[in-house]
Write an enzyme that holds these catalytic residues in place. Structure first.
Site, mmCIF file in Angstrom:
data_model
loop_
_atom_site.group_PDB
_atom_site.id
_atom_site.type_symbol
_atom_site.label_atom_id
_atom_site.label_comp_id
_atom_site.label_asym_id
_atom_site.label_seq_id
_atom_site.Cartn_x
_atom_site.Cartn_y
_atom_site.Cartn_z
ATOM 1 C CG HIS A 21 -1.731 -1.351 1.435
ATOM 2 N ND1 HIS A 21 -2.178 -1.523 2.635
ATOM 3 C CD2 HIS A 21 -2.172 -2.073 0.535
ATOM 4 C CE1 HIS A 21 -2.982 -2.823 2.387
ATOM 5 N NE2 HIS A 21 -2.879 -2.932 1.213
ATOM 6 C CE1 TYR A 76 0.578 1.942 10.169
ATOM 7 C CE2 TYR A 76 0.983 -0.300 10.993
ATOM 8 C CZ TYR A 76 0.014 0.721 10.611
ATOM 9 O OH TYR A 76 -1.156 0.424 10.262
#
Length: 507
Positions: free
Chosen positions: A65, A128
């Site tokens: 992505h 993340y």
């Protein structure tokens, strides 16, 4: 192992090697350490959201992505095979990189780069940081995990992996619409620095006054800056003498101080990079060469408004403040005026006790892009031509010589002599700006005499190069003007650093 940051074949994709401290209890590492990591070249990307992905089974595979935010990837437990594909527009489109990530490795992923990973152990926890909040309406490119063009060598064959139905339906690289960068926004795009910027940034958005009236604080507050990663403010009120009047002062404070403060606040919340231009007029001109750290000491109203804008811009975490002097660009300016006088047989009297360097608009624009594209440390930089300082009279004599006139046709006068009978704002005696900080970034400005010769060669028959772009009242940081009427009398000076010129007719 020492903390380190490594480049990869994908521009902007960085691998961070981190020291891990082990003992009988387990291990400890600094997952994100802003000061140390940015000092080593990691962007100060301003994370606003922390996401954690639990992968129950070995072989769980996610991506690819190309999301519209920067991402800082770490693994809290287990390990992953990380793989990235550049899905951004440009020469690196389709470039790949892969690495195994455990607690000792982190990866910075710039927006638009396709991010994916495969868990190499059960109970892997992938973490993340991102610098934009997730929204359900976002659209961004994605790529099939088994795309034959990029041919990622997954450690666990994809048929044996756990993959979502959505990721199984992703397109091949040939079908991907590349991630388009956000266009820069140039305010004051009709000014001379603004026009130079637009020539180097053809995709930039430069709203006209009808589209965005910068004198209207409410219009600026209502403007949507979210579509831009870079905002360059080349707009200013630069009529030095007019700034001493009530109306001029109000406009100067609006455009030179309040507008930069508005933009700095928006930059802080919107996380875009702000570029603002300043002036040698923020100093009192008593020091022969001004460096970026010199205390502000403006003598006139124009300088005070610019100094206030300088201080306001410091609120923006990602900002470049570029100080210039004696700007010359397309349109009316001191050099173009001297060419016209030289070609017209006029012998001017020019001030010879103010020293500085010219700053051509093209050079200012090039330095701006250099700092932004090289990711130079944020802060203040001086930007002018290089070379020995000159006075206005010396510059005028150089122009006359280039047009085949005698240097003696330019008569030197003092600032006091020039000021007799005029209402003038104070001018700095010394406008020379130190270039050491700029050159340390790898940018070497052209010598001002060489740049002057090149510029004069572009002027034909004493005419100025035609201006480009649309005009607005707040049309940008203007260069010094050469305000001379046909009968040789001085018009009221205009521009950010008006030269001191008077003329006498003919030989």
């Amino acid at each position: 192992m020492d903390l380190s940051v490594e480049q990869t074949p994908i521009p902007g994709l960085l691998v961070v090697r981190r020291p891990v401290h082990h003992d009988t209890r387990g291990w400890f590492t600094e997952a994100w350490q802003r000061e140390k990591m940015t000092a080593l070249g990691l962007p100060d990307f301003g994370p606003v959201q922390h996401n954690v992905s639990h992968n129950a089974m070995r072989g769980s595979t996610r991506g690819i992505h190309g999301e519209p935010w920067d991402k800082f990837v770490t693994v809290l437990h287990g390990s992953v095979f990380g793989a990235w594909v550049d899905l951004r527009e440009g020469e690196s489109f389709g470039a790949t990189y892969s690495i195994e990530i455990d607690e000792s490795v982190a990866v910075f992923v710039p927006r638009g780069v396709g991010n994916s990973y495969q868990a190499l152990a059960d109970e892997t926890i992938y973490s993340y940081l991102v610098n934009e909040h997730w929204r359900p309406d976002l659209v961004y490119p994605a790529l099939a995990l088994d795309d034959p063009t990029v041919a990622i060598d997954w450690p666990i064959p994809l048929p044996q992996s756990e993959i979502s139905d959505k990721d199984k339906a992703n397109p091949t690289l040939a079908e991907v619409t590349p991630f388009a960068p956000r266009p820069p926004l140039v305010l004051g795009g009709s000014g001379q620095v603004g026009r130079a910027l637009r020539s180097l940034l053809p995709d930039a958005i430069a709203p006209t006054r009808d589209e965005l009236d910068l004198t209207d604080r409410a219009a600026v507050e209502a403007y949507d800056f979210s579509a831009h990663d870079l905002v360059i403010n080349a707009a200013a009120m630069t009529a030095v003498d007019a700034a001493e009047t009530p109306d001029g002062s109000r406009l100067a404070w609006r455009l030179n101080a309040e507008l930069p403060a508005q933009l700095a606040r928006r930059a802080a919340t919107g996380r875009f990079t702000l570029v603002q231009y300043s002036s040698d007029y923020v100093f009192d001109g008593q020091v022969e060469e001004h460096d970026e750290g010199e205390p502000l000491a403006p003598r006139g109203e124009y300088g005070r408004t610019k100094a206030a804008g300088d201080l306001a811009v410091g609120v923006a975490p990602r900002h470049y403040l570029l100080r210039t002097s004696w700007v010359v660009g397309d349109g009316g300016n001191f050099v173009a005026t001297m060419v016209r006088l030289a070609d017209g047989g006029v012998s001017p009297s020019v001030v010879d006790d103010q020293w500085g360097r010219l700053a051509f608009a093209d050079e200012i624009a090039a330095a701006t892009l250099h700092l932004v594209e090289q990711g130079a440390p944020f802060g203040t930089y001086n930007v002018t031509q290089s070379g020995e300082p000159m006075t206005w009279a010396e510059i005028a004599r150089e122009v006359f010589a280039l047009r085949g006139r005698s240097r003696d046709d330019v008569t030197a006068v003092t600032t006091d002599e020039y000021a007799v009978g005029k209402e003038m704002a104070p001018r700095p005696t010394h406008s020379t700006l130190s270039l050491a900080k700029l050159t340390a970034t790898g940018f070497e400005p052209t010598d001002q005499v060489e740049a002057l010769r090149e510029y004069v060669a572009t002027l034909r028959d004493g005419r100025e190069r035609p201006p480009q772009g649309s005009g607005t009242r707040e049309g940008g940081e203007r260069p010094p003007q050469g305000p001379v009427t046909r009968d040789g009398r001085e018009r009221p000076p205009q521009g950010s650093r008006p030269p001191q010129v008077s003329t006498t007719e003919g030989d």
